[in-house]
Design a protein around this motif. Structure first.
Motif, PDB file in Angstrom:
ATOM      1  N   GLU A  61       0.870  -1.102  -0.029  1.00 52.47           N
ATOM      2  CA  GLU A  61       0.136  -0.282   0.125  1.00 52.47           C
ATOM      3  C   GLU A  61       0.871   1.207  -0.003  1.00 52.47           C
ATOM      4  N   SER A  62       0.435   2.256  -0.829  1.00 53.90           N
ATOM      5  CA  SER A  62       1.321   3.612  -0.895  1.00 53.90           C
ATOM      6  C   SER A  62       0.448   4.687  -1.049  1.00 53.90           C
ATOM      7  N   GLY A  63       0.935   5.998  -0.586  1.00 54.31           N
ATOM      8  CA  GLY A  63       0.222   7.018  -1.064  1.00 54.31           C
ATOM      9  C   GLY A  63       1.193   7.988  -1.914  1.00 54.31           C
ATOM     10  N   CYS A  64       2.000   8.802  -1.033  1.00 53.58           N
ATOM     11  CA  CYS A  64       2.559  10.125  -1.721  1.00 53.58           C
ATOM     12  C   CYS A  64       3.888   9.526  -2.455  1.00 53.58           C
ATOM     13  N   ARG A  65       4.206   8.473  -2.323  1.00 53.10           N
ATOM     14  CA  ARG A  65       5.467   7.883  -3.030  1.00 53.10           C
ATOM     15  C   ARG A  65       6.750   8.831  -3.057  1.00 53.10           C
ATOM     16  N   SER A  66       6.571   9.489  -1.985  1.00 55.86           N
ATOM     17  CA  SER A  66       7.842  10.666  -1.608  1.00 55.86           C
ATOM     18  C   SER A  66       8.061  10.761  -0.213  1.00 55.86           C
ATOM     19  N   GLY A  67       7.967   9.530   0.424  1.00 59.93           N
ATOM     20  CA  GLY A  67       8.528   9.531   2.038  1.00 59.93           C
ATOM     21  C   GLY A  67       7.850  10.682   2.857  1.00 59.93           C
ATOM     22  N   ASN A  68       6.501  10.904   2.555  1.00 62.51           N
ATOM     23  CA  ASN A  68       5.997  11.782   3.417  1.00 62.51           C
ATOM     24  C   ASN A  68       4.682  11.409   4.142  1.00 62.51           C
ATOM     25  N   CYS A  69       3.999  10.280   3.801  1.00 64.22           N
ATOM     26  CA  CYS A  69       2.662  10.011   4.297  1.00 64.22           C
ATOM     27  C   CYS A  69       2.862   8.788   5.265  1.00 64.22           C
ATOM     28  N   GLY A  70       4.024   7.894   5.116  1.00 69.87           N
ATOM     29  CA  GLY A  70       4.038   7.071   6.030  1.00 69.87           C
ATOM     30  C   GLY A  70       3.266   5.479   5.651  1.00 69.87           C
ATOM     31  N   THR A  71       2.295   5.840   4.468  1.00 66.80           N
ATOM     32  CA  THR A  71       1.674   4.400   4.105  1.00 66.80           C
ATOM     33  C   THR A  71       2.429   3.460   3.685  1.00 66.80           C
ATOM     34  N   CYS A  72       3.679   3.540   3.155  1.00 67.75           N
ATOM     35  CA  CYS A  72       4.349   2.047   2.618  1.00 67.75           C
ATOM     36  C   CYS A  72       4.951   1.533   3.664  1.00 67.75           C
ATOM     37  N   VAL A  73       4.921   1.957   4.991  1.00 66.45           N
ATOM     38  CA  VAL A  73       6.040   1.448   5.939  1.00 66.45           C
ATOM     39  C   VAL A  73       5.951  -0.288   5.919  1.00 66.45           C
ATOM     40  N   CYS A  81      11.078   0.365   7.129  1.00 68.05           N
ATOM     41  CA  CYS A  81      11.526   1.572   6.050  1.00 68.05           C
ATOM     42  C   CYS A  81      10.442   2.017   5.412  1.00 68.05           C
ATOM     43  N   LEU A  82      10.430   3.141   4.772  1.00 69.06           N
ATOM     44  CA  LEU A  82       9.362   3.486   3.887  1.00 69.06           C
ATOM     45  C   LEU A  82       9.937   3.270   2.334  1.00 69.06           C
ATOM     46  N   VAL A  83       9.476   2.114   1.747  1.00 73.64           N
ATOM     47  CA  VAL A  83       9.716   1.683   0.661  1.00 73.64           C
ATOM     48  C   VAL A  83       9.833   2.453  -0.593  1.00 73.64           C
ATOM     49  N   CYS A  84       9.211   3.463  -0.509  1.00 71.75           N
ATOM     50  CA  CYS A  84       8.800   4.409  -1.630  1.00 71.75           C
ATOM     51  C   CYS A  84      10.200   5.257  -1.815  1.00 71.75           C
ATOM     52  N   THR A  85      10.844   5.526  -0.892  1.00 72.27           N
ATOM     53  CA  THR A  85      12.008   6.043  -0.989  1.00 72.27           C
ATOM     54  C   THR A  85      13.296   5.374  -0.793  1.00 72.27           C
TER      55      THR A  85
END
Ligand SMILES: Cc1cc2nc3c(=O)[nH]c(=O)nc-3n(C[C@H](O)[C@H](O)[C@H](O)COP(=O)(O)OP(=O)(O)OC[C@H]3O[C@@H](n4cnc5c(N)ncnc54)[C@H](O)[C@@H]3O)c2cc1C
Ligand code: FES
Length: 418
Positions: A368-380, A403-407
């Motif tokens: 699950e992801s949201g901002c894809r830029s390390g800001n929303c915490g969704t992809c932890v 970790c935040l996999v998006c970044t």
């Protein structure tokens, strides 16, 4: 007689000297006293400022919530042709944490007919207050140069479907692009396009605080149709002697009058800042499109502004002053094995594969992801084994062992709980 007269003159001179010495002593005592008073006042101010900071932190921590919280849309207001502001109040009616100006919230909505919720980040665009949060969102619609492009998912939903009285989910305010309101040092705030939102929050907080802090505000827009918070900015500039407003339109429309509707034709540049500001002795806060951010960061540095006085945020994967886009030879040569444990997939990562989230997407691993830029915490995501690196550090570091996999990119072979 002559001797008596000379004696009297000598006596008078001695008395004058003594008097002058006594006065000097008293003045010195007073000066020392004044310095001491000044120092005491200065120390008292420092203590008070530290106290304000501590209290704000305590109240923030006390009232912050974890996960998602339901908010009701109180009011929706047009800010410009493409930007709407949404005033949000917690459904549970409990108090709100006093966010720091410049912080953002993650927003989650679940449009009808979509299989997954949408998550994006939005800066809070008003001064901290106990009653409501405000976000101001630009609709990412198809542009004249790309009419076939679909509109942005979240911004289109917020503009066209969300109604007053509806509910959306918010995470607690977070982010490190913030203004310390307990300081009184002069600042320059620069907002380009929709990047005006966090710096407007900073200005709004200073005005609400009735602070006399010297503020220069540069708003870089295409023209008045594209210019959110236009009236509010002008009202603040009319009211506050310590605020200097510079509105810059890159493409003013024919009805726009220079020196009435805007001050400068063109982009916000360091060349313009050098012409307006009396010196470079300011803290600079800026947010805007990537080109503006890169140029400001580079040219302010060249003007001699130290890196610790440059504060900025990008509304997407930022590359300002980061390692992204310039991997070293050894990074390019690295190949790591990544195990997605729950999906039971083992794949190879090289620097051309992008972030761990990009890699997961490429191999059908759902995270699950949201901002894809390390800001929303969704992809932890939990790290079972191995080490990661962030070419661009996220705004809030996740807990140890995750970790935040998006970044994130790997620094070794990895086993991820995904
Ligand atoms: C910390 C932070 C703060 C932010 N604050 C704000 C703020 O205050 N206000 C604000 O408006 N935004 C803000 N943003 C940006 C915001 O989070 C969203 O990125 C923005 O609203 C776009 O999201 P969307 O879902 O509407 O667009 P998305 O669906 O994510 O699409 C993004 C863009 O891609 C285009 N696109 C979509 N699909 C395609 C396709 N198939 N091919 C080509 N192009 C396509 C869309 O037209 C759109 O322009 C912030 C971001 C961050 C990280
Ligand atoms: S998707 Fe928002 S932090 Fe990763």
């Amino acid at each position: 007689m002559l001797i008596q007269g000379l004696g009297l003159i000598v006596l008078a001179l001695i008395l004058c000297q003594i008097l002058a010495w006594v006065m000097r002593q008293r003045m010195e005592v007073r000066a020392v006293d004044q310095i001491a008073q000044g120092e005491i006042a200065y120390l008292r101010r420092l203590t008070e400022e530290a106290e304000v900071r501590t209290q704000t932190r305590i109240r923030q921590t006390d009232l912050a919530w974890s996960g998602w919280r339901k908010f009701r849309v109180l009011t929706i207001m047009d800010e410009s042709d493409s930007v709407k502001s949404f005033y949000l109040t917690p459904h549970d009616k409990k108090p709100l944490p006093p966010f720091l100006p410049g912080q953002h919230v993650a927003v989650k909505v679940m449009p009808k007919g979509r299989p997954d919720p949408i998550v994006r980040c939005y800066s809070l665009s008003c001064a901290p207050n106990a009653q409501f949060y405000r976000i101001s969102v630009r609709r990412e619609g198809p542009r004249p140069e790309a009419p076939d492009r679909p509109p942005g998912l979240m911004s289109d939903f917020l503009h066209t479907s969300l109604q007053e009285g509806d509910f959306i989910d918010l995470k607690s305010p977070s982010g490190t692009f913030t203004l310390d309101l307990s300081l009184h040092t002069p600042i320059v705030l620069i907002g380009g396009g929709i990047g005006i939102t966090p710096v407007f929050s900073m200005l709004d907080a200073i005005v609400t605080q009735k602070s006399n802090r010297e503020v220069w505000f540069f708003a870089g827009m295409r023209n008045q149709h594209d210019h959110p918070m236009r009236m509010q900015l002008q009202a603040y500039a009319d009211r506050c002697e310590h605020l200097r407003l510079m509105v810059c339109y890159s493409d003013p429309s024919p009805e726009c009058q220079q020196d009435k509707d805007y001050h400068h034709q063109g982009f916000v540049s360091v060349d313009l800042l050098r012409r307006c500001l009396p010196s470079n002795n300011y803290d600079f806060y800026f947010c805007g499109p990537p080109g503006m951010m890169e140029a400001l960061n580079r040219d302010l540095g060249a003007w001699g502004v130290p890196a610790n006085r440059l504060h900025y945020e990008a509304f997407g994967p930022a590359t300002v002053g980061s390692k992204v886009g310039s991997p070293t030879g050894s990074e390019l040569a690295d190949v790591f094995t990544i195990k997605f444990l729950r999906s039971d997939k083992t794949v190879e990562w090289t620097s051309t594969k992008g972030s761990l989230l990009d890699l997961a997407d490429q191999h059908g691993v759902r995270i699950e992801s949201g901002c894809r830029s390390g800001n929303c915490g969704t992809c932890v995501t939990a790290i079972r084994h191995g080490e990661i690196d962030y070419p661009v550090p996220p705004s809030d570091m996740p807990d140890e062992g995750t970790c935040l996999v998006c970044t994130a990119v790997p620094r070794s072979d990895l086993e991820l709980d995904a």
